[in-house]
Design an enzyme around this catalytic site. Structure first.
Site, PDB file in Angstrom:
ATOM      1  N   HIS A  65     -45.087 129.794  66.577  1.00  0.00           N
ATOM      2  CA  HIS A  65     -45.738 131.098  66.549  1.00  0.00           C
ATOM      3  C   HIS A  65     -47.138 130.983  67.154  1.00  0.00           C
ATOM      4  O   HIS A  65     -47.833 129.980  66.931  1.00  0.00           O
ATOM      5  CB  HIS A  65     -45.858 131.625  65.125  1.00  0.00           C
ATOM      6  CG  HIS A  65     -44.570 131.615  64.364  1.00  0.00           C
ATOM      7  ND1 HIS A  65     -43.463 132.327  64.763  1.00  0.00           N
ATOM      8  CD2 HIS A  65     -44.210 130.971  63.225  1.00  0.00           C
ATOM      9  CE1 HIS A  65     -42.475 132.127  63.908  1.00  0.00           C
ATOM     10  NE2 HIS A  65     -42.900 131.310  62.961  1.00  0.00           N
ATOM     11  N   GLU A  95     -48.029 130.717  58.406  1.00  0.00           N
ATOM     12  CA  GLU A  95     -47.119 130.949  57.298  1.00  0.00           C
ATOM     13  C   GLU A  95     -47.067 129.736  56.386  1.00  0.00           C
ATOM     14  O   GLU A  95     -47.605 128.676  56.710  1.00  0.00           O
ATOM     15  CB  GLU A  95     -45.713 131.256  57.825  1.00  0.00           C
ATOM     16  CG  GLU A  95     -45.093 130.113  58.611  1.00  0.00           C
ATOM     17  CD  GLU A  95     -43.814 130.515  59.325  1.00  0.00           C
ATOM     18  OE1 GLU A  95     -43.469 131.708  59.345  1.00  0.00           O
ATOM     19  OE2 GLU A  95     -43.147 129.618  59.875  1.00  0.00           O
ATOM     20  N   HIS A 111     -41.705 124.083  64.313  1.00  0.00           N
ATOM     21  CA  HIS A 111     -41.079 123.978  62.998  1.00  0.00           C
ATOM     22  C   HIS A 111     -39.663 124.530  63.040  1.00  0.00           C
ATOM     23  O   HIS A 111     -39.286 125.273  63.952  1.00  0.00           O
ATOM     24  CB  HIS A 111     -41.897 124.730  61.950  1.00  0.00           C
ATOM     25  CG  HIS A 111     -42.040 126.197  62.241  1.00  0.00           C
ATOM     26  ND1 HIS A 111     -43.009 126.687  63.072  1.00  0.00           N
ATOM     27  CD2 HIS A 111     -41.319 127.266  61.831  1.00  0.00           C
ATOM     28  CE1 HIS A 111     -42.892 128.003  63.159  1.00  0.00           C
ATOM     29  NE2 HIS A 111     -41.869 128.383  62.407  1.00  0.00           N
ATOM     30  N   ARG A 151     -38.864 130.932  70.511  1.00  0.00           N
ATOM     31  CA  ARG A 151     -37.765 130.010  70.288  1.00  0.00           C
ATOM     32  C   ARG A 151     -37.776 128.953  71.387  1.00  0.00           C
ATOM     33  O   ARG A 151     -37.790 129.281  72.578  1.00  0.00           O
ATOM     34  CB  ARG A 151     -36.444 130.786  70.267  1.00  0.00           C
ATOM     35  CG  ARG A 151     -35.270 130.053  69.663  1.00  0.00           C
ATOM     36  CD  ARG A 151     -34.020 130.929  69.694  1.00  0.00           C
ATOM     37  NE  ARG A 151     -34.113 132.056  68.774  1.00  0.00           N
ATOM     38  CZ  ARG A 151     -33.855 133.318  69.107  1.00  0.00           C
ATOM     39  NH1 ARG A 151     -33.514 133.622  70.335  1.00  0.00           N
ATOM     40  NH2 ARG A 151     -33.950 134.267  68.205  1.00  0.00           N
TER      41      ARG A 151
END
Length: 328
Positions: A100, A117, A175, A195
């Site tokens: 991200h 996150e 991740h 992605r």
């Protein structure tokens, strides 16, 4: 608003999901599988629905538009939306390896904040693992070459996980959640994902799912990230509180109730409760309400003192610990 707001999550049926959220947490969907349930969400891709109060049936977005952001608290005074997004995720299969962007890149290219996150592992099958950053520093050239050669997993930090562990994932960290993991995710209010590697899987349309290689090359941290601190639980009257992590975007704790725990929703921030285990009773100045596994409850800022009682009840408590805006 001085009453708790019970929320209905928005379910997502991504191809890697299972059905534990339906079977164990009572989530409802017409889809064959439930990969994610967005428990606190006010995003264009999904907004929680109010289950209680005079605004029951409205989305959280509609509620905010009608009433303004005061219920979020003074720490969110600069926000035009709820600044965090909280999910339950059931990974029956491996998720894609992804990354991200940070706020600056995401606002410039996607028109929304970046995505830092954290994952709280609720349950994990024996040997279940996730990818958490790199296992060594690499050059951008090697990173690109390994993506092309499909050898990227060789340089990733693979970690076997256990229930109760936390993984804090700053923007820019490669991740992936592995098969057999059920977790709670607390994140910035963003749905921007690049992605990088997807095991050659095809979507419902029969086509290979798209990758976002150039953008990933722009934003990925090419050095290992430090391990997340695993804070111990601290005993409080009637239970225990375990700090998960506190950053500029959100703060969360895991609260375990043995008898009755008390907190106060001050004017500076909302409190959000996501019940992971057991049952209990929520007591607020407006009255009492039952709590059960899977419940999502938003307590408006300034609600005052409240308590949860019920032996064995465990929930994630999330709030805004410092002043922020959704564009930080």
């Amino acid at each position: 608003m001085t009453e708790p707001i019970f929320l209905q999550g928005i379910c997502k049926d991504y191809l890697w999901g299972g059905n534990r959220l339906r079977e164990e947490y009572g989530k409802q969907s017409d889809a064959d599988k439930i990969a994610e349930s967005w428990e606190l969400a006010c995003h264009k891709d999904g907004s929680s629905i109010l289950k209680s109060g005079p605004d029951a049936g409205k989305t959280l977005r509609e509620y905010l538009d009608a009433h303004g952001p005061a219920f979020l608290g003074t720490n969110c005074a600069g926000c035009t939306t709820v600044p965090v997004l909280i999910k339950l995720i059931d990974a029956k299969q491996d998720l894609s390896i992804q990354v991200h962007p940070d706020d600056a890149y995401a606002m410039r290219t996607e028109g929304e904040p970046g995505k830092t996150e954290m994952w709280y592992i609720v349950d994990a099958a024996p040997g279940a693992a996730l990818y958490y950053g790199l296992n060594r520093t690499v050059t951008k050239e090697e990173f690109a070459q390994r993506i092309e050669a499909q050898t990227l997993p060789e340089i990733l930090n693979r970690v076997e996980v256990k229930p109760g562990e936390l993984y804090f994932i700053p923007s820019g960290t490669l991740h992936a959640i592995g098969a057999g993991i059920l977790l709670a995710e607390i994140q910035q209010n963003s749905n921007t994902t690049y992605r990088v590697y997807d095991y050659g899987r095809r979507g419902a349309d029969g086509k290979l799912r798209p990758l976002h290689i150039e953008k990933a090359l722009d934003v990925t941290n090419l050095s290992p990230v430090p391990p997340t601190t695993q804070y111990p639980a601290v005993q409080v009257p009637g239970g225990s509180v375990r700090k998960l992590e506190s950053c500029r975007y959100f703060a969360s704790d895991v609260v375990t109730v043995s008898e009755e725990v008390r907190f106060t929703a001050e004017p500076d921030s909302f409190h959000h409760l996501l019940v992971l285990e057991g049952e209990g009773t929520l007591e607020t100045p407006s009255g009492s309400a039952p709590l059960k596994k899977g419940d999502s409850v938003l307590l408006p800022a300034g609600l005052g003192q409240y308590s949860v009682r019920g032996s064995g009840c465990r929930y994630v408590l999330t709030y805004a610990a410092q002043p922020l805006s959704e564009q930080q």
